[in-house]
Each structure stands twice: as structure tokens, then as C-alpha cells.
Scaffold this active site. Structure first.
Site, mmCIF file in Angstrom:
data_model
loop_
_atom_site.group_PDB
_atom_site.id
_atom_site.type_symbol
_atom_site.label_atom_id
_atom_site.label_comp_id
_atom_site.label_asym_id
_atom_site.label_seq_id
_atom_site.Cartn_x
_atom_site.Cartn_y
_atom_site.Cartn_z
ATOM 1 C CE LYS A 27 9.115 5.650 -33.391
ATOM 2 N NZ LYS A 27 8.977 7.070 -33.000
ATOM 3 N NE ARG A 97 11.725 6.086 -29.901
ATOM 4 C CZ ARG A 97 12.348 5.028 -30.416
ATOM 5 N NH1 ARG A 97 12.553 3.932 -29.672
ATOM 6 N NH2 ARG A 97 12.739 5.023 -31.671
ATOM 7 N N GLY A 106 5.119 14.782 -38.986
ATOM 8 C CA GLY A 106 4.153 15.801 -38.608
ATOM 9 C C GLY A 106 3.679 15.623 -37.185
ATOM 10 C CG MET A 108 5.647 15.760 -29.570
ATOM 11 S SD MET A 108 5.508 15.074 -27.928
ATOM 12 C CE MET A 108 6.760 13.802 -27.994
ATOM 13 N NE ARG A 353 11.181 3.874 -40.127
ATOM 14 C CZ ARG A 353 11.098 5.130 -39.745
ATOM 15 N NH1 ARG A 353 9.985 5.573 -39.230
ATOM 16 N NH2 ARG A 353 12.114 5.948 -39.851
ATOM 17 C CG HIS A 469 -6.303 18.076 -76.110
ATOM 18 N ND1 HIS A 469 -5.068 18.413 -76.615
ATOM 19 C CD2 HIS A 469 -6.870 17.233 -77.002
ATOM 20 C CE1 HIS A 469 -4.907 17.831 -77.789
ATOM 21 N NE2 HIS A 469 -5.992 17.103 -78.043
ATOM 22 C CB SER A 778 -15.621 -0.533 -75.389
ATOM 23 O OG SER A 778 -14.526 0.125 -74.802
ATOM 24 C CB CYS A 845 -11.450 2.375 -74.160
ATOM 25 S SG CYS A 845 -13.012 3.022 -74.746
ATOM 26 C CE1 TYR A 865 -11.225 -3.575 -74.075
ATOM 27 C CE2 TYR A 865 -12.555 -5.534 -74.430
ATOM 28 C CZ TYR A 865 -12.286 -4.196 -74.694
ATOM 29 O OH TYR A 865 -13.058 -3.495 -75.569
HETATM 30 P P1 ADP Z 1 11.161 9.211 -35.171
HETATM 31 O O1 ADP Z 1 9.829 8.546 -35.136
HETATM 32 O O2 ADP Z 1 11.134 10.622 -35.615
HETATM 33 O O3 ADP Z 1 12.195 8.369 -35.845
HETATM 34 P P2 ADP Z 1 12.131 8.225 -32.674
HETATM 35 O O4 ADP Z 1 11.140 8.015 -31.605
HETATM 36 O O5 ADP Z 1 12.560 7.026 -33.417
HETATM 37 O O6 ADP Z 1 11.602 9.350 -33.638
HETATM 38 O O7 ADP Z 1 13.374 8.920 -32.014
HETATM 39 C C1 ADP Z 1 14.408 9.511 -32.774
HETATM 40 C C2 ADP Z 1 15.750 9.108 -32.263
HETATM 41 O O8 ADP Z 1 15.876 9.380 -30.889
HETATM 42 C C3 ADP Z 1 16.023 7.631 -32.346
HETATM 43 O O9 ADP Z 1 16.456 7.260 -33.621
HETATM 44 C C4 ADP Z 1 17.127 7.466 -31.336
HETATM 45 O O10 ADP Z 1 18.353 7.776 -31.903
HETATM 46 C C5 ADP Z 1 16.761 8.473 -30.289
HETATM 47 N N1 ADP Z 1 16.120 7.767 -29.176
HETATM 48 C C6 ADP Z 1 14.818 7.517 -29.000
HETATM 49 N N2 ADP Z 1 14.617 6.805 -27.865
HETATM 50 C C7 ADP Z 1 15.838 6.618 -27.322
HETATM 51 C C8 ADP Z 1 16.322 5.932 -26.155
HETATM 52 N N3 ADP Z 1 15.486 5.302 -25.330
HETATM 53 N N4 ADP Z 1 17.646 5.937 -25.927
HETATM 54 C C9 ADP Z 1 18.477 6.572 -26.765
HETATM 55 N N5 ADP Z 1 18.109 7.212 -27.873
HETATM 56 C C10 ADP Z 1 16.791 7.233 -28.162
HETATM 57 MG MG MG Z 2 12.837 6.695 -35.457
#
Ligand code: ADP
Ligand code: MG
Ligand code: MG
Length: 889
Positions: A27, A97, A106, A108, A353, A469, A778, A845, A865
Site C-alpha cells: 500500500k 492503515r 486478518g 488490523m 494494487r 485410491h 522412470s 510418472c 519428461y
Molecule cells: P484495506 O487494506 O482493508 O483495504 P485501507 O487502508 O485501504 O484498508 O482502508 C479502507 C478504506 O478506508 C479505503 O478504501 C478508503 O475508502 C478509506 N480510507 C483510508 N484512508 C483514507 C483517507 N486518508 N481518507 C479517506 N478515506 C480513507
Molecule cells: Mg484498501
């Protein structure tokens, strides 16, 4: 020099870029890259993955200097935005984030609106001129922060809100005004104070460090650890933390938030695809509290949706967004999954991504992007995961189908099928002949079930693992199969099968999803496999790259034809015993086994010879000019005799043999450990007439086909379970003598090879001696794995799972070759064999021949092969190409 722990992005200057994923996480690296491209990214900074590693090394303490670097980055962010963190009049608000190298559910959850407190909320109200918006943002922040950082569960807040609405006679959140939210916020704060004995943190810096600590801590939570284990992600990678200035998609009707894909991730079609919500913040789209609307007008029309598309609601934004999407796709040279927000008519990019895609989409994307000149052929080949390809070769359950799961088991053989339940192989054959689709449900299967399995559309067993089997045969036949569904209680006498309190009966319709390992009640909607032009095209490209030949394990004309259709370069394993199980032949086979003299055996074998010859004739015709490896009889003879008293009586009646004789012979042949018993070339040594008959049938058939078509098959006669040179020498002499005899009788000849199946550790170690007598090796890696590890694959299911969990064997060694153990034996066998006979042909094989990870290993070792079940041939062709390309990189 001090380590740089913090990297700025956006607002005209970024420290990082897309190449720094390891340090900044996916990210963070992509946010920096987008900012560099001049795209509208709210500025922010990334705390590196290295900090996460140090954090754990120091037992949850931050490295020295981090504090100062975060302060500096925050000051820079304030300059870029013109706002101040914690300022009452013009507060800077941020999101926090997580973001590791590989995208990882999984971890935060994101915290939005961080920096709000009682005072800055007032400031935001004044600034935005919208008190309701300010309090709405604040209450969202309190709830989010409390649940992800302070461990106060969501339902605490939901109860308060529900009670408030009830006592004020309100139904929807939208009916709450600014004052209402303020009252709710007061109650939220009280509840937190009561639960934690401390007030909700008002100081923005405390909030920030709380959130940063929560991201790093989430790296080690159970969910994340499990996900890492399942996906081979090392713990040492760590996660980064991104702190980014907030933009608001919830500032009224000219604001919005959404996600989009640059192409359709389901089909791969080149059309912009996505969803959005007006007047909302990020989490609303995923939380499902409101249903998002389609982005494009075309999609909205297709869905017959009443919502307004973004294209209509905000045409200028839509145009800008599509331009950004195109730029990102060209720049990253792959389909992108993007997240965006519109704040009062201004577009902001929040993430990009490479988008996850179905197998079908992956194929289409790879081929089309190559045609568009975006990627090279080699890249196109690498874009399609061989393991994923499997999904394209079988019918599958429609994405939108409703699944009523009866039982779950192992996903033993992919594909899906619908049919009625049968519990018995003979019944399966009868019903199939009557045109019924049947699914064979059994405790487990044995070689006697071959015909029933073939007649069935799919197979379900209660016992057995991925290489039982049922699983092996089903994959070979291309039948979907669910194995080891332990919850099944099968009562075939009564014709019922139970799972808990649910019961199904013989004749009830079920659907088997072999790819997911599920058995579903009723007939579920299916989609046919896609074998279109793109598939053929990509496979041709792969063929141009690969070095390994790919053969098929096939013993019936049907399998051979399937193998050719899927592009096999020949047959690497034709198991002759499968031909003996045929209903018309098994009586003659039994006659041979029951005979008490060589003369009697030869009489029966004379009857079998023409049948065996016709099998080979057909296969040689289909394989015209390609190599065919024929393995002489391998299983112990008792497999051909009945076992239960009832079966013995029945067979005795049919064949006119005394019950006592049959029972006595079955007892005589009984072995306490048949896998290591009287089988393989040991049969050939003790009953040479059996192998002689088979050799004659092979050579006669080969000459017939050569004369008929003018194309001689490349015949390879393979001797199973060889341990010593002397064994092979004796067998080879017999085969060569028979070849000479047939050539003389027919006054014609063909080229042929005689070789050994290497499936015992001794054979691998003594490969030098054995190569004196062998034209080819083989590696039978199924048995080689069993004999090297001393694990019977039919019994392994009981403990192998625990072994994998404890990382004793990283993967199921029957699925992916145990490189350093069994693989070492293969390496030794090759090296010692080649030292004696430099032109020794080398192949494998067995199940590993169709497993991509094992194929990478076989490429490394330099085999000629691999051979696998017909349905896996395309997977192996693609994996063989990957093996070459990955080696070069
Ligand atoms: P995930 O990894 O679960 O996708 P993100 O970090 O991408 O989590 O955050 C999820 C959502 O939160 C983003 O898609 C966006 O809509 C919102 N978000 C995150 N950061 C911001 C920000 N700086 N301003 C506005 N919305 C945000
Ligand atoms: Mg996201
Ligand atoms: Mg074997």
C-alpha cells in the site's frame, strides 16, 4: 548514519516508489508511486516494515529515533495540508492503515478520522459548516478506534445506538441530527470509561501512537498468523503503517467513495468495473450496511439497477477516474484494483494494487495484454498460475449458485458434477448405461471399483486422503472427487447416508464440488469449461518455451485420446493391470491365478493375449508416432480375487470353480503387507509367462500399427519395482527374446527400449548397476515416496495433517515431492545412471508429474519428461514453461 524509519509521500514529494514494496509494504509503495505519477493522492507518511521487525526484536518497543522521525513527518504533513494536528480551528485528521508486502486479510482494520476529540470536532463543524457531518465523523472514529485499538467490541456501541433510536422513536441513522449524535457520543464515551477505567484518549498524539501500536501488534494476532502459514508468508516480512491525511467522502451529495477494477476481474473483459456510494466513508462500501451502486452506466443497465451510476451522477469525475485507471494499468502493466474517494467534487486516489482475478480472467488478461503490447509473451505465460489453470479444464459451479452444503471433505479432484447417489459400483455401471448421471458414494474405493468410478460423474468417499485410491484414480479420469468426508455415515445396505441429523437416500440428487471439497444437496447451476482460442494460444506460447516433455498416464483409448487433445507428447505410464479389471477379462485373469501349473497358466494367458494386444493396438494408433511406456503387470495377484465370503460364492458360481478352491487360493495369496509383497517384477521373476504374454502383445500390436499406418510407435517396455541389476537383467532377457521371436515370425521389426521404474531407494542408490541394463529410468515417485519415508499413502491421512501443521513436512509429500529427501534419491539416481549410460532417458510418472512445484524441481534435475494424468497435461505444460522462465530470472 541513522536508519530512515519513516518515508513521506504526496503533496509534491515522495521518498519512496513502487520498487520499495519490501520496505514500505504494498500500500505504502504504491501510494508513493501514484503520488510520483502526479495523481491526486492525499499526502501522508509510511513507517517501514523494518520498524515492525525491530519492534518484535525489542519486545514491543520502538527503535530509538522513531519518535523524532514521526514528529518530523507529521510537521511535514501539516505544512503540505495547511492544517494542524489537534488544532481546534483547522484540525488535521488522518487515517492509520496497515500494509504488508503481500495483501493480507486478518490484520488490523483501518482507523479513519483520527485526531478528532471534543474540541477538534467542534472545529471541524465550524470549518465544514456542517455540524452533523462533524459529529457523525467523530462517533465513527470513537467506535472504530475503540474496537480496533482499545478492544471494546462493536456491539457495545450498537446497543447504545439502538437504545437511543428506540427511546427517541427513530428508525434510520439518517434521521439522527447533529444534537442526537452528540448525545450518542457522550454515551459512547461513558461506556468506554466504564469498561476500561480510563477515558477515551482526547490527545491526538496518544491516539496516533495507540493506532500505530495496534497495527504492529496485529501482525502477530492469530488471524494474521494463520493466514501467513497458509500462504507461505514469512513472519520476518513485517507490516508497514501508513498515516495519511483524511479526505471526506461523506461531506454531502457531491462526495463519494468507491472501489474499481481496470478490467472485469471475473471474466477479464476490457471494461471498467466497480462500485461506489454517495456521501459515504470507505468502510461503508465493504461493511455492507448500504448496497453500493455500479460505477458505469453500462453495468447499471446490465444489472437493471435503480441506482444512479457514478458515470451519470458525476460525469466529470467518472471521466477523470477512467483516465487515471488507464494510466495506472499502463504504468503497472497489469489489471489494477483501485480505491478512491471524492470530496466535494474533487477526486482522490487512496490505493492501487494488482487485482485478484479468476482463472478465466487471468487467461484472458494475459493473452490480451500481450496482444496489446503491454507485456511480453514470457510475462503473459508467467501471469497464469498453473495451479489456477486446473479450474479451466473442468466444469465448475456457477459463481452465483446457492450452496446447501451436505458435507465437506478434501478437494481431491477438481471440477463439479451433478448426479444421483449410488453406493455400489455395479449399480453405478448399470444406471450409467441407462443414461443416468450417478455419483458414487463410498467409505473408500479399491481397484475393483474402477468401472463404477468410470461410470460415475463424480466420486465421494468418507475415508482417505489426497492420494487415496479414489483421489488418484479420479484425477486420472478427470472425475471430480471429494475424499475423506469423515462426517459421512454410509449405510449402503439400507441405501442411506447421514450427516448428523440429515439423511439422503439412494437416488437423491447431489452436486459435488471437487475444487472446494464440498458435497451439496440438489442440482446446482454449472458453467462449462472454457477451451477457447485464448487457452490454445497461451499453451502454444508455453510449448515454445518449455524444455521438459509432458506425457500422460493413460491406459484406456479414452484416456489416450483425452491426453492427445490436451497436448500430451506421448504416454509415460500405461498400467497394464487396469486392462485386467475389465468385466469381460477378469474371469480369464482369475482362471490364470487359480491354475496350479505353468501349463494351466499359459492356457489362460493365451486367451488374454489377443485382448491385451487389441488394447495396445488402439493406444498405439491414437498415439501415432509418439512414445508409449508400457509397464508390465505390477499389483499383487490377490487384488484380482474376491475377498468377502459373498463375493467368493458369487465368483465361484459364475466361473464354475469350487468355493473351497477359490477361498483357499485367496487365503494363500493373502499378504500382511502387500505394498512390499509379491508384486512388480517379483511377479515377472516367479511367473515369467505373464510378462512374456504381455511383451508379445506389445510387439505384435506395435508391428500391426506400423504396417497399418506406416508410423511405428516408440515402444518403451517398463519393468516395475526393480531393486537390483540382476532382476532387470533377467526381465530384459525375456523381453528381448520375445521381441526377437515376434520379429522373426512377422519378418518385420521396430525399435524399442527396455527400462526400469525406479521406485525403491535401493534402485536409486544402485542406479549405476541398473543403468547397465536399462535404456531408460522412470521415477515412480508415489512408491518412491512411500518407500523412502516409510509411509503408506493409504494410511497417511490420519497423521499427515498434524505433520504439516507442526511443519515436520512442509507440504504433503505425496502431493509435492519432498525435495531434500525423495528428491535427493531422484538426483542420485539420475547422476549415477547417466555416469554409466550418458544417453539414458529420464522421466517421472506418478502424481508429482502433474504438480507445478514438483515440476520446477524436475526441471532443475534435468529430467527429459514428466508424466501425469491426462487432465493435468495442460497444467504440466504451463508449469514446465514457468520452470524455464523462473530459472532464467
Ligand atoms: P484495506 O487494506 O482493508 O483495504 P485501507 O487502508 O485501504 O484498508 O482502508 C479502507 C478504506 O478506508 C479505503 O478504501 C478508503 O475508502 C478509506 N480510507 C483510508 N484512508 C483514507 C483517507 N486518508 N481518507 C479517506 N478515506 C480513507
Ligand atoms: Mg484498501
Ligand atoms: Mg509403483
Amino acid at each position: 548514519m541513522t536508519t530512515k524509519w519513516v518515508y513521506d509521500f504526496g503533496g509534491g514529494a515522495s521518498d519512496g516508489d513502487a520498487s520499495m514494496k519490501n520496505l514500505l509494504g504494498g500500500k505504502g509503495a504504491n501510494l508513493a508511486e501514484m503520488a510520483r505519477l502526479g495523481l491526486p493522492v492525499p499526502p501522508g507518511f509510511t513507517i517501514t516494515t523494518e520498524v515492525c521487525t525491530v519492534f518484535y526484536d525489542l519486545r514491543k518497543k520502538y527503535p530509538a529515533g522513531l519518535d523524532a522521525q514521526v514528529e518530523a513527518a507529521l510537521a511535514m504533513l501539516e505544512t503540505k495540508t495547511g492544517k494542524t494536528f489537534g488544532d481546534t480551528n483547522n484540525p488535521l485528521l488522518v487515517s492509520v492503515r496497515s500494509g504488508s508486502r503481500a495483501s493480507m486479510p486478518g490484520m488490523m482494520d483501518t482507523v479513519l478520522n483520527l485526531g478528532l476529540n471534543d474540541e477538534t470536532a467542534e472545529g471541524l463543524a465550524v470549518l465544514s459548516g456542517d455540524r452533523r457531518f462533524a459529529y457523525d465523523s467523530y462517533r465513527r472514529f470513537i467506535q472504530m478506534y475503540s474496537s480496533v485499538v482499545l478492544d471494546v467490541p462493536d456491539d457495545v456501541f450498537e446497543h447504545i445506538l439502538d437504545d437511543y433510536k428506540e427511546s427517541n422513536d427513530l428508525r434510520f441513522d439518517t434521521e439522527l441530527g447533529a444534537e442526537s449524535w452528540r448525545e450518542v457520543i457522550e454515551q459512547y464515551k461513558k461506556a468506554i470509561d466504564k469498561r476500561r477505567g480510563r477515558p477515551f484518549p482526547q490527545e491526538p498524539k496518544d491516539q496516533l501512537w495507540g493506532a500505530i501500536g495496534a497495527v504492529f501488534s496485529s501482525w502477530m494476532n492469530d488471524r494474521a498468523a494463520t493466514y501467513r502459514r497458509l500462504n507461505d508468508i514469512p513472519q520476518s516480512w513485517g507490516t508497514a503503517v501508513n498515516v495519511q491525511a483524511m479526505v471526506f467522502g461523506n461531506m454531502g451529495e457531491s462526495s463519494a467513495t468507491g472501489v474499481a477494477f481496470t478490467r472485469d476481474p471475473g471474466t477479464g473483459e476490457k471494461r471498467f468495473y466497480g462500485e461506489y456510494l454517495l456521501n459515504a466513508q470507505g468502510e461503508d462500501v465493504v461493511a455492507g450496511s448500504r448496497t453500493p451502486a455500479p460505477i458505469s452506466r453500462a453495468r447499471q443497465a446490465e444489472l437493471k439497477s435503480d441506482d444512479t451510476s457514478l458515470e451519470e451522477a458525476m460525469p466529470a469525475i467518472y471521466k477523470e477516474l477512467t483516465e487515471v485507471a488507464e494510466r495506472l494499468e499502463t504504468h503497472y502493466r497489469d489489471m489494477q484494483d483501485i480505491e478512491f474517494t471524492v470530496e466535494q467534487g474533487v477526486l482522490y486516489m487512496l490505493q492501487t494494487r494488482s487485482g485478484k482475478r479468476t482463472a478465466q480472467a487471468a487467461l484472458k488478461l494475459a493473452v490480451e495484454m500481450c496482444r496489446e503490447g503491454l507485456i511480453s509473451r514470457e510475462e503473459a505465460i508467467l501471469r497464469l498460475d498453473p495451479a489456477q489453470l486446473d479450474q479451466l479444464l473442468h466444469p465448475a459451479i456457477s459463481e452465483d449458485a446457492v450452496r446447501d452444503i451436505f458435507v465437506k471433505g478434501l478437494p481431491a479432484s477438481p471440477g463439479a458434477a451433478v448426479g444421483q447417489i449410488v453406493f455400489d459400483s455395479a449399480e453405478a455401471v448399470l444406471l450409467a448405461q441407462a443414461g443416468k448421471a450417478v455419483i458414487l458414494v463410498r467409505m473408500e474405493t479399491s481397484p475393483e471399483d474402477i468401472n463404477g468410478m468410470h461410470a460415475a460423474k463424480a466420486i465421494v468417499t468418507a475415508r482417505g486422503g489426497m492420494t487415496s485410491h479414489a483421489a488418484v484414480v479420479a484425477r486420472g479420469m478427470g472425475r471430480p472427487c471429494v475424499c475423506g468426508a469423515g462426517a459421512l455415515q454410509i449405510d449402503s445396505e439400507r441405501g442411506v447416508v447421514r450427516v448428523g441429523s440429515r439423511t439422503l437416500r439412494r437416488g437423491d440428487v447431489i452436486t459435488v464440488d471437487g475444487a472446494k471439497g464440498q458435497v451439496l444437496v440438489g442440482a446446482v447451476k454449472m458453467v462449462e469449461p472454457m477451451m477457447t482460442g485464448e487457452f490454445g494460444e497461451l499453451m502454444t506460447w508455453a510449448d515454445g518455451v518449455r524444455r521438459l516433455r509432458v506425457r500422460a498416464n493413460a491406459e484406456t483409448p479414452l484416456d489416450a485420446a483425452t491426453a492427445r487433445r490436451f497436448g500430451a507428447d506421448g504416454i509415460g505410464l500405461c498400467r497394464t493391470e487396469h486392462m485386467f479389471f475389465d468385466a469381460a477379462r477378469i474371469p480369464v485373469v482369475r482362471e490364470m491365478i487359480l491354475a496350479d501349473s505353468e501349463k494351466g497358466r499359459r492356457r489362460a494367458l493365451d486367451k488374454l493375449a489377443p485382448m491385451q494386444r487389441s488394447d495396445f493396438t488402439e493406444i498405439f494408433r491414437i498415439m501415432a508416432g509418439l512414445p508409449v511406456t508400457i509397464r508390465l503387470l505390477d499389483p499383487p495377484l490377490h487384488e484380482f480375487l474376491p475377498h468377502t465370503a459373498a463375493d467368493i460364492a458369487e465368483v465361484a458360481r459364475q466361473s464354475g470353480v469350487a468355493i473351497e478352491l477359490l477361498a483357499a487360493r485367496a487365503r494363500e495369496l493373502h499378504e500382511s503387507n502387500p505394498m512390499l509383497g509379491h508384486r512388480g517384477c517379483r511377479l515377472g521373476i516367479t511367473y515369467p509367462e505373464i510378462y512374456e504374454m504381455q511383451a508379445r502383445a506389445v510387439f505384435e500390436a506395435a508391428l500391426d500399427v506400423a504396417r497399418e499406418t506406416g508410423k511405428a510407435p516408440v515402444v518403451e517396455v517398463m519393468i516395475p519395482l526393480v531393486a537390483t541389476r540382476r532382476e532387470l537383467q533377467l526381465m530384459r532377457e525375456r523381453v528381448v527374446a520375445m521381441a526377437e521371436r515376434v520379429f522373426q515370425e512377422r519378418k518385420a521389426q521396430i525399435d524399442y527400449l527396455v527400462g526400469a521404474m525406479i521406485e525403491l531407494p535401493r534402485a536409486a542408490l544402485r542406479a549405476g548397476d541398473i543403468a547397465e541394463e536399462a535404456d531408460f529410468f522412470s521415477f515412480g515417485t508415489n512408491d518412491l515416496t512411500q518407500t523412502a519415508l516409510g509411509i503408506s499413502r493409504d494410511d497417511a491421512a490420519r497423521f499427515l495433517k498434524v505433520y504439516e501443521e507442526r511443519a515436520i513436512y512442509e507440504r504433503d509429500p505425496f502431493v509435492t515431492i519432498d525435495r531434500i529427501g525423495v528428491g535427493e534419491l531422484v538426483r542420485i539416481g539420475c547422476a549415477r545412471g547417466l555416469a554409466v549410460r550418458p544417453n539414458l532417458k529420464l522421466g517421472v510418472c506418478g502424481e508429482h508429474g502433474g504438480d507445478p512445484a514438483s515440476i520446477y524441481f524436475f526441471e532443475e534435475v534435468g529430467l527429459d519428461y514428466v508424466s501425469c494424468s491426462p487432465y493435468r497435461v495442460p497444467v504440466a505444460r504451463l508449469a514446465a514453461a514457468h520452470a524455464v522462465l523462473k530459472k532464467a530470472r
